[in-house]
Design an enzyme around this catalytic site. Structure first.
Site, PDB file in Angstrom:
ATOM      1  N   LYS A 124       9.251  18.261 -14.830  1.00 46.54           N
ATOM      2  CA  LYS A 124       8.277  17.521 -14.022  1.00 46.54           C
ATOM      3  C   LYS A 124       6.954  18.264 -14.129  1.00 46.54           C
ATOM      4  O   LYS A 124       6.933  19.459 -14.419  1.00 46.54           O
ATOM      5  CB  LYS A 124       8.717  17.469 -12.548  1.00 46.54           C
ATOM      6  CG  LYS A 124       8.105  16.330 -11.775  1.00 46.54           C
ATOM      7  CD  LYS A 124       8.866  15.039 -12.000  1.00 46.54           C
ATOM      8  CE  LYS A 124       8.206  13.847 -11.382  1.00 46.54           C
ATOM      9  NZ  LYS A 124       9.099  12.665 -11.447  1.00 46.54           N
ATOM     10  N   ASP A 164       4.375   9.113 -12.670  1.00 46.61           N
ATOM     11  CA  ASP A 164       4.991   9.262 -11.347  1.00 46.61           C
ATOM     12  C   ASP A 164       3.880   8.865 -10.374  1.00 46.61           C
ATOM     13  O   ASP A 164       2.935   8.164 -10.768  1.00 46.61           O
ATOM     14  CB  ASP A 164       5.503  10.696 -11.119  1.00 46.61           C
ATOM     15  CG  ASP A 164       6.434  10.809  -9.905  1.00 46.61           C
ATOM     16  OD1 ASP A 164       7.605  10.444 -10.027  1.00 46.61           O
ATOM     17  OD2 ASP A 164       5.978  11.250  -8.830  1.00 46.61           O
TER      18      ASP A 164
HETATM   19  P1  NDP Z   1       2.699   5.035  -7.134  1.00 45.01           P
HETATM   20  O1  NDP Z   1       1.598   6.013  -7.161  1.00 45.01           O
HETATM   21  O2  NDP Z   1       2.626   3.832  -8.000  1.00 45.01           O
HETATM   22  O3  NDP Z   1       2.945   4.562  -5.634  1.00 45.01           O
HETATM   23  C1  NDP Z   1       3.298   5.424  -4.589  1.00 45.01           C
HETATM   24  C2  NDP Z   1       2.873   4.722  -3.346  1.00 45.01           C
HETATM   25  O4  NDP Z   1       3.408   5.256  -2.166  1.00 45.01           O
HETATM   26  C3  NDP Z   1       1.382   4.797  -3.198  1.00 45.01           C
HETATM   27  O5  NDP Z   1       0.934   3.578  -2.717  1.00 45.01           O
HETATM   28  C4  NDP Z   1       1.195   5.916  -2.171  1.00 45.01           C
HETATM   29  O6  NDP Z   1      -0.027   5.928  -1.510  1.00 45.01           O
HETATM   30  C5  NDP Z   1       2.315   5.575  -1.278  1.00 45.01           C
HETATM   31  N1  NDP Z   1       2.640   6.685  -0.443  1.00 45.01           N
HETATM   32  C6  NDP Z   1       2.568   7.991  -0.718  1.00 45.01           C
HETATM   33  N2  NDP Z   1       2.918   8.707   0.353  1.00 45.01           N
HETATM   34  C7  NDP Z   1       3.251   7.793   1.299  1.00 45.01           C
HETATM   35  C8  NDP Z   1       3.716   7.894   2.627  1.00 45.01           C
HETATM   36  N3  NDP Z   1       3.882   9.085   3.195  1.00 45.01           N
HETATM   37  N4  NDP Z   1       3.978   6.771   3.309  1.00 45.01           N
HETATM   38  C9  NDP Z   1       3.824   5.563   2.734  1.00 45.01           C
HETATM   39  N5  NDP Z   1       3.352   5.411   1.495  1.00 45.01           N
HETATM   40  C10 NDP Z   1       3.078   6.515   0.793  1.00 45.01           C
HETATM   41  O7  NDP Z   1       4.039   5.843  -7.430  1.00 45.01           O
HETATM   42  P2  NDP Z   1       5.455   5.295  -7.895  1.00 45.01           P
HETATM   43  O8  NDP Z   1       5.709   3.947  -7.372  1.00 45.01           O
HETATM   44  O9  NDP Z   1       5.546   5.543  -9.348  1.00 45.01           O
HETATM   45  O10 NDP Z   1       6.405   6.363  -7.190  1.00 45.01           O
HETATM   46  C11 NDP Z   1       6.979   6.163  -5.895  1.00 45.01           C
HETATM   47  C12 NDP Z   1       8.215   7.025  -5.745  1.00 45.01           C
HETATM   48  O11 NDP Z   1       9.170   6.674  -6.770  1.00 45.01           O
HETATM   49  C13 NDP Z   1       7.988   8.531  -5.913  1.00 45.01           C
HETATM   50  O12 NDP Z   1       8.909   9.220  -5.097  1.00 45.01           O
HETATM   51  C14 NDP Z   1       8.362   8.777  -7.387  1.00 45.01           C
HETATM   52  O13 NDP Z   1       8.724  10.125  -7.605  1.00 45.01           O
HETATM   53  C15 NDP Z   1       9.539   7.827  -7.519  1.00 45.01           C
HETATM   54  N6  NDP Z   1       9.889   7.420  -8.881  1.00 45.01           N
HETATM   55  C16 NDP Z   1       8.978   6.903  -9.746  1.00 45.01           C
HETATM   56  C17 NDP Z   1       9.361   6.500 -11.010  1.00 45.01           C
HETATM   57  C18 NDP Z   1       8.417   5.867 -11.965  1.00 45.01           C
HETATM   58  O14 NDP Z   1       8.858   5.534 -13.073  1.00 45.01           O
HETATM   59  N7  NDP Z   1       7.169   5.673 -11.642  1.00 45.01           N
HETATM   60  C19 NDP Z   1      10.747   6.655 -11.468  1.00 45.01           C
HETATM   61  C20 NDP Z   1      11.645   7.149 -10.457  1.00 45.01           C
HETATM   62  C21 NDP Z   1      11.223   7.521  -9.219  1.00 45.01           C
HETATM   63  P3  NDP Z   1      -1.016   7.243  -1.579  1.00 45.01           P
HETATM   64  O15 NDP Z   1      -1.245   7.532  -3.012  1.00 45.01           O
HETATM   65  O16 NDP Z   1      -2.225   6.810  -0.861  1.00 45.01           O
HETATM   66  O17 NDP Z   1      -0.346   8.389  -0.864  1.00 45.01           O
HETATM   67  O1  2IT Z   2      11.094  10.388 -11.237  1.00 43.48           O
HETATM   68  C1  2IT Z   2      11.228   9.834 -12.336  1.00 43.48           C
HETATM   69  O2  2IT Z   2      12.344   9.633 -12.836  1.00 43.48           O
HETATM   70  C2  2IT Z   2      10.020   9.393 -13.037  1.00 43.48           C
HETATM   71  N1  2IT Z   2       8.931   9.542 -12.499  1.00 43.48           N
HETATM   72  C3  2IT Z   2      10.117   8.820 -14.434  1.00 43.48           C
HETATM   73  C4  2IT Z   2      10.220   9.922 -15.447  1.00 43.48           C
HETATM   74  C5  2IT Z   2      10.172   9.481 -16.894  1.00 43.48           C
HETATM   75  O3  2IT Z   2      10.175  10.402 -17.734  1.00 43.48           O
HETATM   76  O4  2IT Z   2      10.158   8.290 -17.198  1.00 43.48           O
END
Ligand code: NDP
Ligand code: 2IT
Length: 445
Positions: A124, A164
């Site tokens: 990461k 992420d």
């Molecule tokens: P994004 O940046 O697209 O979205 C994250 C969202 O959550 C933002 O709108 C952010 O707002 C909001 N957020 C952050 N903190 C809070 C909070 N305390 N309460 C409510 N909303 C909040 O990120 P992703 O959708 O990519 O990621 C979301 C989660 O999924 C993370 O935990 C990530 O590690 C996980 N994930 C992502 C993957 C991917 O492929 N993208 C794969 C697997 C897991 P703000 O920025 O203003 O804080």
């Molecule tokens: O938390 C996760 O699994 C991700 N943010 C995606 C990682 C990736 O290499 O696609």
């Protein structure tokens, strides 16, 4: 191995790294029995070697804003374990980023990637850079400055970053543009790329779709489906968007979204046209969810609150770590919630998980349920290596297969004598065994 003793020592060594220690403890508690039944693990020091990253690289990222003022952020890459394949895992750009957060995410990624069945190790990275309110040119300059350091330690067979929180298609584009200039090659060194320059169809939707495919299998174990169910979601980012789309397609009604400012409750449900609006909201780069309540009728905005107080059948936290605590879990349970399944990484606190499992509610941990994102990243790497581009239908079918396989694996290792499935145990034991056995095969390196 004795978990409490081991954790005592680790806590002394890594004082204050709360999220990292939380993630390690959960895995150790799940695998303690299997570990102690197989003395070859202890004699090879597998756990001592697994809990420490292979290396942590930190660097400064100097960049100039649109006014010409100099800013300096911190950049990191935590290369955790590459026993089963090249280091693989996303980059997070958010002001809350610390080494502890990236170590917890990198550690989780080892087991998640192992569960996908694809050859990917765990890593990461990211920065405390805050993309919120920044112009496109500022984001571009930051990404370029970040890659100026990162490119030295990544490669298509070495370490393959992705997105992420705060890193989506646009950031991957700027990062990849700079990488190609420096390395003078076109290789699949990042995933989540745009379709015109090496990306895979379905990767943007993959995490969210995968979460719903996984939750569908979980519901199937109690004879239930998504049809006609109400769903609470947190976040409104990449993962939440994919989840909303697929859950709606399967006949569920998604009634909440959230941001750091609070949550919106839309009793009519977030229809396809409203999901489109989510994307517009994201594109403003403001990261607040409140405007949704001005845009559509009969929508309530609950400032500084979490969506878990709403009565729903299914809860899918998709925002960030530790966003659903024991009180939230109790409210969901009291309201008759059937299933809590994690789109985000580690969104439920350990106390929340304990309560959910004690009440025998279905609980899907992120490292199993959100593995479709990195799973499809693995499919993107495969397409890049073959110089091919699979149709959306093929990628989606493979993603679906990955998620049903992970579910089967969780059942195999997590089914309890009373029939309740402990998905935490299932995912941790299965993810661990593959990596630990690979480490044994590879010798002390
Ligand atoms: P994004 O940046 O697209 O979205 C994250 C969202 O959550 C933002 O709108 C952010 O707002 C909001 N957020 C952050 N903190 C809070 C909070 N305390 N309460 C409510 N909303 C909040 O990120 P992703 O959708 O990519 O990621 C979301 C989660 O999924 C993370 O935990 C990530 O590690 C996980 N994930 C992502 C993957 C991917 O492929 N993208 C794969 C697997 C897991 P703000 O920025 O203003 O804080
Ligand atoms: O938390 C996760 O699994 C991700 N943010 C995606 C990682 C990736 O290499 O696609």
């Amino acid at each position: 191995m004795n978990v409490d003793k081991f954790m005592n020592d680790l806590e002394k060594k890594h004082q204050g790294e709360i999220e990292y220690l939380q993630a390690v403890r959960e895995v150790l508690e799940s695998i303690e029995k299997v570990y102690n039944e197989n003395p070859q693990f202890e004699s090879a020091g597998i756990i001592e070697r697994l809990v420490e990253p292979d290396r942590v690289i930190t660097f400064k990222v100097p960049w100039a804003n649109d006014e010409g003022n100099v800013n300096v952020n911190l950049g990191y890459r935590v290369q955790f374990n590459n026993a089963i394949g090249p280091y693989k895992g996303g980059l997070r750009f958010h002001p809350s980023v610390t080494l502890s957060i990236l170590k917890f995410l990198g550690f989780e990624q080892i087991f998640k990637n192992s569960l996908t069945t694809l050859p990917m190790g765990g890593a990461k990275g990211g920065s405390d850079f805050d993309p919120k309110g920044k112009s496109r040119s500022e984001i571009m300059r930051f990404c370029q400055a970040f890659m100026l350091e990162l490119w030295k330690i990544i490669g298509p067979n070495t370490d393959v970053p992705a997105g992420d929180i705060g890193v989506g298609g646009q950031e991957i584009g700027y990062l990849y543009g700079m990488y190609k200039k420096l390395a003078r090659e076109n290789t699949g060194v990042l995933t989540g790329k745009g379709l015109n320059w090496g990306g895979s169809l379905i990767r943007p939707e993959a995490t969210g779709f995968g979460v719903v495919y996984f939750a569908k299998e979980m519901l199937g174990t109690i004879g239930e489906t998504f049809l006609g169910k109400t769903v609470a979601l947190s976040g409104f980012g990449n993962v939440a968007w994919g989840v909303a789309q697929k859950a709606t397609e399967l006949g569920a009604k998604v009634v909440t979204l959230s941001g750091p400012d609070g949550f919106v409750y839309d009793p009519a449900g977030i229809s396809v046209e409203k999901i489109e609006y989510m994307l517009e909201l994201r594109a403003t780069n403001e990261d607040i969810v409140r405007p949704y309540s001005y845009e559509f009728e009969n929508v309530e905005f609950h400032q500084d609150k979490r969506p878990w107080e709403i009565k729903v059948d299914i809860a899918l936290p998709c925002a960030t770590q530790n966003e659903l605590d024991i009180e939230d879990a109790q409210k969901l349970i009291d309201n008759g919630c059937l299933c809590i399944c994690e789109g985000a990484n580690m969104p439920c606190t350990p106390e929340a998980i304990e309560t959910i499992q004690k009440h025998k509610i279905l609980y899907g941990p992120g490292k199993a349920a959100n593995a479709g994102g990195v799973g499809t990243s693995g499919l993107e790497m495969a397409q890049n290596a073959m110089k091919l581009c699979w149709p959306a239908k093929e990628v989606d079918a493979r993603l679906h297969q990955i998620m049903t396989n992970i579910h089967e694996t969780c059942l195999q290792y997590g089914k309890q004598p009373d029939g309740y499935v402990d998905y935490v145990k299932g995912a941790n034991i299965a993810g661990f065994l593959k990596v630990a056995n690979a480490m044994l095969d590879l010798g002390l390196v």
